[in-house]
Design a protein around this motif. Structure first.
Motif, PDB file in Angstrom:
ATOM      1  N   LEU A  18       0.849  -1.184   0.000  1.00 30.23           N
ATOM      2  CA  LEU A  18       0.000   0.000   0.000  1.00 30.23           C
ATOM      3  C   LEU A  18       0.888   1.238   0.000  1.00 30.23           C
ATOM      4  N   ARG A  19       0.367   2.315  -0.551  1.00 37.51           N
ATOM      5  CA  ARG A  19       1.039   3.599  -0.488  1.00 37.51           C
ATOM      6  C   ARG A  19       0.110   4.616   0.152  1.00 37.51           C
ATOM      7  N   LEU A  20       0.516   5.124   1.305  1.00 36.73           N
ATOM      8  CA  LEU A  20      -0.241   6.145   1.994  1.00 36.73           C
ATOM      9  C   LEU A  20       0.240   7.527   1.572  1.00 36.73           C
ATOM     10  N   SER A  21      -0.685   8.466   1.514  1.00 41.68           N
ATOM     11  CA  SER A  21      -0.368   9.851   1.213  1.00 41.68           C
ATOM     12  C   SER A  21      -0.938  10.751   2.298  1.00 41.68           C
ATOM     13  N   CYS A  22      -0.259  11.845   2.555  1.00 41.66           N
ATOM     14  CA  CYS A  22      -0.736  12.859   3.481  1.00 41.66           C
ATOM     15  C   CYS A  22      -0.466  14.213   2.863  1.00 41.66           C
ATOM     16  N   THR A  23      -1.520  14.944   2.572  1.00 40.02           N
ATOM     17  CA  THR A  23      -1.408  16.262   1.960  1.00 40.02           C
ATOM     18  C   THR A  23      -1.709  17.329   2.998  1.00 40.02           C
ATOM     19  N   ALA A  24      -0.814  18.309   3.098  1.00 33.21           N
ATOM     20  CA  ALA A  24      -0.882  19.317   4.147  1.00 33.21           C
ATOM     21  C   ALA A  24      -1.244  20.684   3.586  1.00 33.21           C
ATOM     22  N   SER A  25      -1.856  21.495   4.444  1.00 32.47           N
ATOM     23  CA  SER A  25      -2.151  22.880   4.106  1.00 32.47           C
ATOM     24  C   SER A  25      -2.215  23.701   5.385  1.00 32.47           C
ATOM     25  N   GLY A  26      -2.030  25.007   5.257  1.00 28.80           N
ATOM     26  CA  GLY A  26      -2.162  25.910   6.389  1.00 28.80           C
ATOM     27  C   GLY A  26      -0.888  26.187   7.159  1.00 28.80           C
ATOM     28  N   PHE A  27       0.226  25.640   6.725  1.00 27.56           N
ATOM     29  CA  PHE A  27       1.518  25.920   7.342  1.00 27.56           C
ATOM     30  C   PHE A  27       2.611  25.737   6.309  1.00 27.56           C
ATOM     31  N   THR A  28       3.823  26.144   6.673  1.00 29.31           N
ATOM     32  CA  THR A  28       4.939  26.080   5.739  1.00 29.31           C
ATOM     33  C   THR A  28       5.497  24.664   5.729  1.00 29.31           C
ATOM     34  N   PHE A  29       4.977  23.862   4.827  1.00 24.71           N
ATOM     35  CA  PHE A  29       5.279  22.436   4.780  1.00 24.71           C
ATOM     36  C   PHE A  29       6.779  22.165   4.743  1.00 24.71           C
ATOM     37  N   SER A  30       7.515  22.913   3.939  1.00 28.63           N
ATOM     38  CA  SER A  30       8.942  22.648   3.749  1.00 28.63           C
ATOM     39  C   SER A  30       9.760  22.862   5.015  1.00 28.63           C
ATOM     40  N   ALA A  31       9.229  23.578   6.007  1.00 26.05           N
ATOM     41  CA  ALA A  31       9.941  23.846   7.247  1.00 26.05           C
ATOM     42  C   ALA A  31       9.592  22.849   8.351  1.00 26.05           C
ATOM     43  N   TYR A  32       8.829  21.815   8.035  1.00 24.73           N
ATOM     44  CA  TYR A  32       8.375  20.846   9.021  1.00 24.73           C
ATOM     45  C   TYR A  32       8.891  19.451   8.714  1.00 24.73           C
ATOM     46  N   ALA A  33       9.325  18.767   9.773  1.00 23.31           N
ATOM     47  CA  ALA A  33       9.529  17.338   9.659  1.00 23.31           C
ATOM     48  C   ALA A  33       8.162  16.668   9.572  1.00 23.31           C
ATOM     49  N   MET A  34       8.060  15.668   8.719  1.00 24.65           N
ATOM     50  CA  MET A  34       6.814  14.947   8.541  1.00 24.65           C
ATOM     51  C   MET A  34       6.989  13.518   9.025  1.00 24.65           C
ATOM     52  N   LYS A  35       5.957  13.005   9.677  1.00 27.00           N
ATOM     53  CA  LYS A  35       6.078  11.714  10.337  1.00 27.00           C
ATOM     54  C   LYS A  35       4.826  10.880  10.137  1.00 27.00           C
ATOM     55  N   TRP A  36       5.012   9.575  10.163  1.00 22.42           N
ATOM     56  CA  TRP A  36       3.915   8.624  10.170  1.00 22.42           C
ATOM     57  C   TRP A  36       3.930   7.862  11.483  1.00 22.42           C
ATOM     58  N   TYR A  37       2.778   7.802  12.124  1.00 24.38           N
ATOM     59  CA  TYR A  37       2.561   7.015  13.322  1.00 24.38           C
ATOM     60  C   TYR A  37       1.499   5.965  13.038  1.00 24.38           C
ATOM     61  N   ARG A  38       1.417   4.981  13.914  1.00 25.47           N
ATOM     62  CA  ARG A  38       0.324   4.029  13.815  1.00 25.47           C
ATOM     63  C   ARG A  38      -0.127   3.626  15.212  1.00 25.47           C
ATOM     64  N   GLN A  39      -1.376   3.216  15.305  1.00 21.19           N
ATOM     65  CA  GLN A  39      -1.939   2.783  16.565  1.00 21.19           C
ATOM     66  C   GLN A  39      -2.856   1.598  16.323  1.00 21.19           C
ATOM     67  N   TYR A 102      11.447  24.964  13.323  1.00 17.90           N
ATOM     68  CA  TYR A 102      11.877  26.324  13.651  1.00 17.90           C
ATOM     69  C   TYR A 102      12.696  26.369  14.930  1.00 17.90           C
ATOM     70  N   THR A 103      12.415  25.468  15.855  1.00 20.51           N
ATOM     71  CA  THR A 103      13.155  25.368  17.105  1.00 20.51           C
ATOM     72  C   THR A 103      13.535  23.914  17.353  1.00 20.51           C
ATOM     73  N   GLY A 104      14.463  23.710  18.281  1.00 18.01           N
ATOM     74  CA  GLY A 104      14.879  22.372  18.630  1.00 18.01           C
ATOM     75  C   GLY A 104      15.946  21.845  17.687  1.00 18.01           C
ATOM     76  N   ASP A 105      16.179  20.536  17.764  1.00 16.82           N
ATOM     77  CA  ASP A 105      17.168  19.883  16.923  1.00 16.82           C
ATOM     78  C   ASP A 105      16.583  18.604  16.358  1.00 16.82           C
TER      79      ASP A 105
END
Length: 127
Positions: A18-39, A102-105
């Motif tokens: 399977l291939r999952l997709s997540c499309t984002a809006s409302g923030f500066t996507f390129s400045a964010y780490a993106m992650k997948w979680y599962r439960q 923007y902050t942290g490491d």
């Protein structure tokens, strides 16, 4: 305003992909780490994979190494999770998360909690 929308979940047999997709809006996507979680039912939410800004680094849980691949397309504000050789143990609700860089490491971005969550998409692996 901020929105993360997952898609691509479904029912598959063991060994399939399977291939999952997540499309984002409302923030500066390129400045964010993106992650997948599962439960999975009765279990805590766990980090599956992470990819940092501009795809500079990736991180995977041990149980998906060699089977799953995380990638991102900043032009489309989309992060993907390619899941191959699926097992019944992979059955869970999969969530997309975004963590500001923007902050942290690196440790904060990858292991820290997301700033934003998607609604989740169900993945069921069963024969």
């Amino acid at each position: 305003q901020v929105q993360l929308v997952e898609s691509g979940g479904g029912l598959v047999q063991p060994g399939e992909s399977l291939r999952l997709s997540c499309t984002a809006s409302g923030f500066t996507f390129s400045a964010y780490a993106m992650k997948w979680y599962r439960q999975a039912p009765g279990k805590e939410r766990e980090l599956v994979a992470a990819i940092t800004s501009h795809g500079m680094s990736t991180n995977y849980a041990d149980y998906v190494k060699g089977r799953f691949t995380i990638s991102r397309d900043d032009a489309r504000n989309t992060v993907y999770l390619q899941m191959n050789s699926l097992k019944s143990e992979d059955t869970a609700v999969y969530y997309c998360g975004a963590r500001s860089q923007y902050t942290g490491d690196w440790v904060d971005w990858v292991r820290g909690p997301p700033d934003y969550w998607g609604q989740g998409t169900q993945v069921t692996v069963s024969s």
